[in-house]
Design a protein around this motif. Structure first.
Motif, PDB file in Angstrom:
ATOM      1  N   UNK A 157     -29.640  10.141   3.618  1.00  0.00           N
ATOM      2  CA  UNK A 157     -30.187   9.073   2.761  1.00  0.00           C
ATOM      3  C   UNK A 157     -29.553   7.725   3.072  1.00  0.00           C
ATOM      4  N   UNK A 158     -28.263   7.710   3.391  1.00  0.00           N
ATOM      5  CA  UNK A 158     -27.631   6.438   3.750  1.00  0.00           C
ATOM      6  C   UNK A 158     -28.223   5.883   5.044  1.00  0.00           C
ATOM      7  N   UNK A 159     -28.446   6.748   6.019  1.00  0.00           N
ATOM      8  CA  UNK A 159     -29.056   6.309   7.283  1.00  0.00           C
ATOM      9  C   UNK A 159     -30.449   5.748   7.016  1.00  0.00           C
ATOM     10  N   UNK A 160     -31.198   6.416   6.151  1.00  0.00           N
ATOM     11  CA  UNK A 160     -32.545   5.951   5.820  1.00  0.00           C
ATOM     12  C   UNK A 160     -32.490   4.578   5.153  1.00  0.00           C
ATOM     13  N   UNK A 161     -31.529   4.391   4.240  1.00  0.00           N
ATOM     14  CA  UNK A 161     -31.411   3.099   3.554  1.00  0.00           C
ATOM     15  C   UNK A 161     -30.978   1.994   4.509  1.00  0.00           C
ATOM     16  N   UNK A 162     -30.136   2.334   5.468  1.00  0.00           N
ATOM     17  CA  UNK A 162     -29.762   1.353   6.497  1.00  0.00           C
ATOM     18  C   UNK A 162     -30.984   0.941   7.303  1.00  0.00           C
ATOM     19  N   UNK A 163     -31.784   1.930   7.681  1.00  0.00           N
ATOM     20  CA  UNK A 163     -32.980   1.640   8.473  1.00  0.00           C
ATOM     21  C   UNK A 163     -33.973   0.784   7.693  1.00  0.00           C
ATOM     22  N   UNK A 164     -34.018   0.990   6.380  1.00  0.00           N
ATOM     23  CA  UNK A 164     -34.924   0.203   5.535  1.00  0.00           C
ATOM     24  C   UNK A 164     -34.312  -1.139   5.140  1.00  0.00           C
ATOM     25  N   UNK A 165     -33.094  -1.400   5.604  1.00  0.00           N
ATOM     26  CA  UNK A 165     -32.369  -2.646   5.325  1.00  0.00           C
ATOM     27  C   UNK A 165     -32.091  -2.822   3.841  1.00  0.00           C
ATOM     28  N   UNK A 166     -31.798  -1.692   3.181  1.00  0.00           N
ATOM     29  CA  UNK A 166     -31.505  -1.716   1.745  1.00  0.00           C
ATOM     30  C   UNK A 166     -30.012  -1.710   1.443  1.00  0.00           C
ATOM     31  N   UNK A 167     -29.184  -1.698   2.478  1.00  0.00           N
ATOM     32  CA  UNK A 167     -27.736  -1.770   2.280  1.00  0.00           C
ATOM     33  C   UNK A 167     -27.289  -3.174   2.656  1.00  0.00           C
ATOM     34  N   UNK A 168     -26.655  -3.862   1.707  1.00  0.00           N
ATOM     35  CA  UNK A 168     -26.230  -5.244   1.933  1.00  0.00           C
ATOM     36  C   UNK A 168     -24.804  -5.267   2.445  1.00  0.00           C
ATOM     37  N   UNK A 169     -24.616  -5.912   3.603  1.00  0.00           N
ATOM     38  CA  UNK A 169     -23.284  -6.038   4.201  1.00  0.00           C
ATOM     39  C   UNK A 169     -22.986  -7.513   4.428  1.00  0.00           C
ATOM     40  N   UNK A 285     -22.903  -3.458  -0.638  1.00  0.00           N
ATOM     41  CA  UNK A 285     -23.678  -3.136  -1.843  1.00  0.00           C
ATOM     42  C   UNK A 285     -24.816  -2.192  -1.474  1.00  0.00           C
ATOM     43  N   UNK A 286     -24.946  -1.103  -2.232  1.00  0.00           N
ATOM     44  CA  UNK A 286     -25.994  -0.124  -1.941  1.00  0.00           C
ATOM     45  C   UNK A 286     -26.200   0.779  -3.153  1.00  0.00           C
ATOM     46  N   UNK A 287     -27.310   1.495  -3.133  1.00  0.00           N
ATOM     47  CA  UNK A 287     -27.566   2.503  -4.158  1.00  0.00           C
ATOM     48  C   UNK A 287     -26.893   3.806  -3.724  1.00  0.00           C
ATOM     49  N   UNK A 288     -26.210   4.449  -4.650  1.00  0.00           N
ATOM     50  CA  UNK A 288     -25.557   5.721  -4.333  1.00  0.00           C
ATOM     51  C   UNK A 288     -26.595   6.697  -3.787  1.00  0.00           C
ATOM     52  N   UNK A 289     -26.322   7.337  -2.643  1.00  0.00           N
ATOM     53  CA  UNK A 289     -27.355   8.162  -1.990  1.00  0.00           C
ATOM     54  C   UNK A 289     -27.797   9.377  -2.797  1.00  0.00           C
ATOM     55  N   UNK A 290     -27.006   9.808  -3.760  1.00  0.00           N
ATOM     56  CA  UNK A 290     -27.370  10.982  -4.548  1.00  0.00           C
ATOM     57  C   UNK A 290     -27.766  10.603  -5.979  1.00  0.00           C
TER      58      UNK A 290
END
Length: 324
Positions: A157-169, A285-290
């Motif tokens: 799920x974290x990889x998917x969120x990275x790909x969707x650009x939903x993790x802010x760095x 910043x990100x949504x917890x994967x679980x």
């Protein structure tokens, strides 16, 4: 032991006309092109639920791609007591604040003593997660925040969120030169044509977007904040060099020492002695994967960058007063 993995993503409209093997390489960047092509040829890739095995199949945009495959343990890395500055940990993830001089993943020239080896020591079950749960990396001398997955579902799920650009760095950096305003660099990045350990802006590279804003002006340097929209190798370093503002200390990408005119001997020596890229991953910043809970973490700027910032600030203030 082999790990079952399931990857899903949707082909972007901008990928219209691409070959399937090229499309999945862009959609699932955490895996090598050769591995993805092998899975494709082995019937592990589905397009809208149908198995497709021909790399040259053209995509139209909007297709749902699913990869059902197994990850064999390529090698057994050693658990080592590498100190980790753990900012947060629960049953699914670990967030660490990486220091300088620490490589994230074993590789040529650095077979051990890495973040990965430390993770195996700190939490042995992470050995069952591909790449010991590492989903994104920081360069050896870049400091700051990284999130690591402790389970396969969390990693997927974290990889998917990275790909969707939903993790802010967000990053803090000191760039060479006086920058008048913030902006965006949107230039593809690929391997440097002659220096194989470096990256470069390359029309044949992968899309890369970096946002930056000016935080503080000095006489010959600028403190900036940056946000990654994509996560290419050396992305910030390459993009800032491309716009003629390489990072302080980043000799590989043109960041040679620039001494402000009339600077004190102490400041001149500090600038010459700064021996890493002045780059720190300050916020994540990100949504917890679980659980889906919104999480945000901050890591204080390290001492070497703080000292340099204070010295540049004092120099700017001193010369401003001289001009008045």
């Amino acid at each position: 032991m082999a790990q079952q993995i399931e990857l899903t993503n949707k082909v972007k409209e901008s990928q219209l006309g691409q070959r399937l093997d090229q499309a999945i390489a862009e959609l699932f960047e955490d895996f090598s092109r050769s591995r993805l092509k092998e899975w494709l040829l082995d019937g592990k890739v589905q397009v809208n639920g149908e198995v497709v095995t021909k790399p040259r199949t053209k995509v139209m945009g909007g297709e749902e791609i699913t990869v059902l495959a197994e990850l064999e343990d390529e090698e057994r890395w050693e658990a080592q007591d590498v100190p980790l500055d753990i900012v947060y940990e629960d049953d699914d993830i670990i967030v660490i604040n990486k220091p300088r001089d620490l490589v994230v993943h074993p590789g040529a020239g650095t077979p051990d003593g890495t973040v990965l080896n430390g993770l195996l020591f700190h939490y042995p079950p992470i050995a069952e997660v591909p790449r010991a749960g590492i989903v994104h990396r920081l360069d050896k001398d870049t400091t700051g925040l990284m999130v690591v997955a402790k389970t396969v579902p969390a990693q997927t799920r974290l990889v998917r969120e990275l790909q969707k650009r939903n993790i802010t760095r967000e990053y803090e950096a000191i760039a060479i030169g006086t920058m008048t305003a913030g902006g965006k660099v949107e230039k593809p990045i690929g391997r440097h044509p002659t220096k194989r350990t470096l990256m470069a802006v390359n029309v044949l590279g992968k899309p890369a977007i970096t946002h930056y804003r000016v935080a503080e002006h000095f006489r010959e340097h600028t403190r900036i904040r940056l946000r990654l929209e994509t996560g290419r190798t050396h992305q910030i370093r390459v993009h800032m060099s491309y716009i003629q503002h390489p990072l302080l200390g980043d000799i590989a990408y043109g960041g040679r020492a620039r001494i402000p005119k009339g600077a004190s001997d102490e400041l001149a020596e500090m600038i010459r002695a700064f021996d890493r890229q002045a780059l720190h991953a300050v916020m994540l910043r990100f949504a917890h994967p679980i659980t889906g809970e919104d999480l945000e973490f901050h890591a204080p700027v390290p001492d070497d960058m703080v000292a340099m910032t204070e010295a540049l600030r004092e120099d700017a203030k001193l010369h401003h007063e001289d001009e008045i």
